[in-house]
Design an enzyme around this catalytic site. Structure first.
Site, PDB file in Angstrom:
ATOM      1  CB  CYS A 165      42.690 -12.394  -0.350  1.00 51.87           C
ATOM      2  SG  CYS A 165      41.245 -12.066  -1.378  1.00 51.87           S
ATOM      3  CG  ASP A 166      42.418 -11.935  -5.799  1.00 54.34           C
ATOM      4  OD1 ASP A 166      42.201 -11.413  -4.698  1.00 54.34           O
ATOM      5  OD2 ASP A 166      41.817 -11.610  -6.830  1.00 54.34           O
ATOM      6  CB  SER A 167      48.585 -13.084  -4.181  1.00 55.75           C
ATOM      7  OG  SER A 167      48.571 -12.927  -2.769  1.00 55.75           O
TER       8      SER A 167
ATOM      9  CG  PHE B 272      43.921 -20.111  -6.373  1.00 61.19           C
ATOM     10  CD1 PHE B 272      43.124 -21.153  -5.903  1.00 61.19           C
ATOM     11  CD2 PHE B 272      44.340 -20.160  -7.699  1.00 61.19           C
ATOM     12  CE1 PHE B 272      42.770 -22.209  -6.723  1.00 61.19           C
ATOM     13  CE2 PHE B 272      43.990 -21.204  -8.534  1.00 61.19           C
ATOM     14  CZ  PHE B 272      43.198 -22.234  -8.042  1.00 61.19           C
TER      15      PHE B 272
END
Length: 446
Positions: free
Chosen positions: A155-157, A159
Site C-alpha cells: 500500500c505504501d507504493s 504514495f
C-alpha cells in the site's frame, strides 16, 4: 508563444459561497503560527541530515514536504535545498528501475520543473518511465512471489509511485504517464482494499493475520500513505477525467472510516483497529492523515463542519510533538506493520508529512481569516496547454493554486494580476486570490 486563456467565470465574492454553511467551531490556527512551526521543523531537519541516500523514498517524502513549505514560505532556503538535492542526484531516480520507492523523488523533480522549466530536471525520469511503459513487467501482486516489487504490490507504493507519474503528465502533456498510474492504482486497490472496512492491507501477507483483539491488521502509517497518495493523485487527475469519480468515492470512503478511528488526543495509532495494543502516539501516520483530510476539506470534497474539528485537533497534537528545537517526535520507525517504539524517535519522512499537512492547515487558516476571491479558468482545447497565461482582476493580491495550495508567482498588470498555469484538455481550474497583506510571507519570485 504564451497565450492568455479565457476566464470561465467572474471572480466570485468568496470561497465561502462555494461551500455549504458550517456550524460554529474553533478557528483554524493562525497562518503565521502554522508557518512558524513548519519552518522550525524544517530547519531542524536541514540541520540534522540523515544517512539515507538522497534518492531514497525516506528523503523523497521529506522532499515533498519541503516543496509544500516552499510554496508558502518567504524563505528561499527550502526550494534551494531541493534544487541542490536534484542536482546532486543528477536528476536521476533511485537505483531500482521498477520499484515505486525509487520513483518517489520524481515528484519533486516534476514540481521543480513546473516552476523552472529546465528540461534536465525530468529528462532521466521520462526515459525511465518510457522504458517501463514499453516493458511494464505485469504479473501477480502476491507479496510472496518473485519479482513482486516490480509492481505496486504494497500500500505504501501508492504514495511513492503514482503521484510522480501523474505529475510528469501534467508538465509534459504526455497522457501515457497518467493513464499508466491510474490503471495500476486500481489494480493495487482491487487487490489490497478491504471493501467492508474501507482500509488497505499493507500487502497480501496480512490478509489472514489478526491483531490481539481478533480484528484485521490495518497498519496506521500504511493507510496514511494511501490517503496521502489519493490527495496527491487527485491534484493531478483532472476532474473531467473518467476515473476521477472513482478516486473521489474511495477517498471519501477512507476518510469516513479514518475519521471514526481518530483517538481522543487527535492522533491515530500504529494499529487502526487495535489501538489498545499499540497505545503510543504516532505522528508519521497522523501527519499523512491530517494532510489528506484537510486537503479534502479545502477542496470541498469533505464537509468542514464534520472534518474541520478533527483536522484541527490532529494539527494541534502534531504541533505539540515538535520540540522547542524543532525536532518532530513520536515517529514510528521504518517498518511494514504496527510496532512499539521510542517516543523520542524521529525521521525525515514524517517531517515531510508534517510539512504537507502544515501547508493545508496554513491555507485553511488563510481562508478563515480572509475569504479569498475565486477565479475559475478553463482550457477549451482538447489538448494540454502548458505554462499558459491567466489574467484576472485584482489589485494587491497573492494567487494560490486551489488544487495544490501553492502560492504562485504573479505580477500586477493594468487590469489586475497575471500568472501562469498548466491545463489538461478541457480542464477547468480554480485559483484563490487573497489580499497580499493577509499572507504572513510571500514565496520569492523565481
Amino acid at each position: 508563444m504564451k497565450t492568455t486563456i479565457s476566464i470561465l467565470a467572474a471572480i466570485c465574492a468568496g470561497f465561502s459561497l462555494l461551500m455549504p454553511a458550517v456550524a460554529a467551531q474553533a478557528p483554524a490556527p493562525a497562518p503565521a503560527a502554522v508557518l512558524a512551526v513548519m519552518e522550525k521543523a524544517a530547519n531542524w531537519q536541514l540541520a540534522h541530515p540523515t544517512g539515507y541516500p538522497a534518492d531514497d523514498w525516506t528523503e523523497a517524502v521529506g522532499d515533498a514536504g519541503f516543496m509544500a513549505l516552499a510554496g508558502v514560505s518567504g524563505n528561499p532556503v527550502y526550494r534551494d535545498a531541493m534544487l541542490a538535492m536534484g542536482r546532486g542526484n543528477r536528476w536521476r531516480l533511485g537505483p531500482s528501475l521498477y520499484h515505486a520507492d525509487d520513483q518517489a523523488v520524481g515528484q519533486t523533480y516534476a514540481e521543480l520543473y513546473q516552476q523552472l522549466r529546465d528540461p534536465a530536471m525530468i529528462a532521466p525520469m521520462r526515459v525511465q518511465f518510457d522504458g517501463i511503459i514499453a516493458e511494464p513487467r505485469d504479473g501477480t501482486l502476491d507479496f510472496l512471489k518473485p519479482g513482486v516489487l516490480m509492481r505496486w504490490s504494497w500500500c505504501d507504493s501508492l504514495f511513492m509511485g503514482p503521484p510522480a507519474w501523474a505529475r510528469l503528465t501534467s508538465v509534459t502533456g504526455d497522457a501515457r504517464y497518467l493513464e499508466f498510474a491510474i490503471e495500476r492504482w486500481w489494480k493495487t486497490s482491487d487487490y489490497l482494499y478491504d471493501q467492508q472496512e474501507h482500509l488497505y492491507y499493507r500487502d497480501s501477507r496480512y490478509f489472514k493475520q489478526r491483531e490481539a483483539n481478533g480484528r484485521k491488521v490495518f497498519w496506521g502509517r500504511g493507510n496514511g500513505w494511501v490517503l496521502g497518495g489519493l490527495a496527491r493523485m487527485m491534484q493531478y487527475v483532472p476532474a473531467n477525467h473518467p476515473a476521477y469519480p472513482r478516486f473521489v468515492q474511495q477517498y471519501r470512503e477512507m476518510s469516513e472510516r479514518l475519521l471514526a478511528l481518530q483517538q481522543p488526543d487527535g492522533l491515530w495509532r500504529a494499529s487502526l483497529l487495535d489501538p489498545a495494543s499499540y497505545p503510543s502516539k504516532d505522528t508519521s501516520g497522523t501527519g499523512l492523515y491530517t494532510y489528506g483530510l484537510v486537503w479534502g476539506v479545502n477542496q470541498g470534497l469533505l464537509p468542514k463542519d464534520k472534518y474541520g474539528p478533527a483536522v484541527k485537533r490532529a494539527w494541534q497534537a502534531l504541533a505539540a510533538s515538535v520540540t522547542a528545537e524543532g525536532k518532530l517526535t513520536h515517529v514510528q520507525p521504518i517498518g511494514a506493520d504496527p510496532k512499539h517504539f521510542d517516543p523520542e524517535s524521529t525521521d525525515v519522512f514524517a517531517v515531510g508529512a508534517f510539512l504537507m499537512a502544515g501547508s493545508e492547515m496554513y491555507r485553511m487558516g488563510l481562508e478563515e481569516a480572509s475569504a479569498p476571491r475565486v477565479v475559475t479558468a478553463v482550457n477549451s482545447a482538447a489538448s494540454y496547454h502548458l505554462e499558459k497565461v491567466v489574467d484576472a482582476e485584482g489589485g494587491e493580491v497573492a494567487v494560490m493554486d486551489a488544487l495544490t495550495s501553492r502560492v504562485l508567482p504573479s505580477q500586477a498588470t493594468a487590469q489586475g494580476v497575471r500568472f501562469h498555469a498548466d491545463f489538461a484538455p478541457n480542464e477547468t481550474r480554480r485559483f484563490l486570490l487573497f489580499p497580499r497583506k493577509a499572507l504572513p510571507a510571500t514565496p520569492p519570485v523565481h
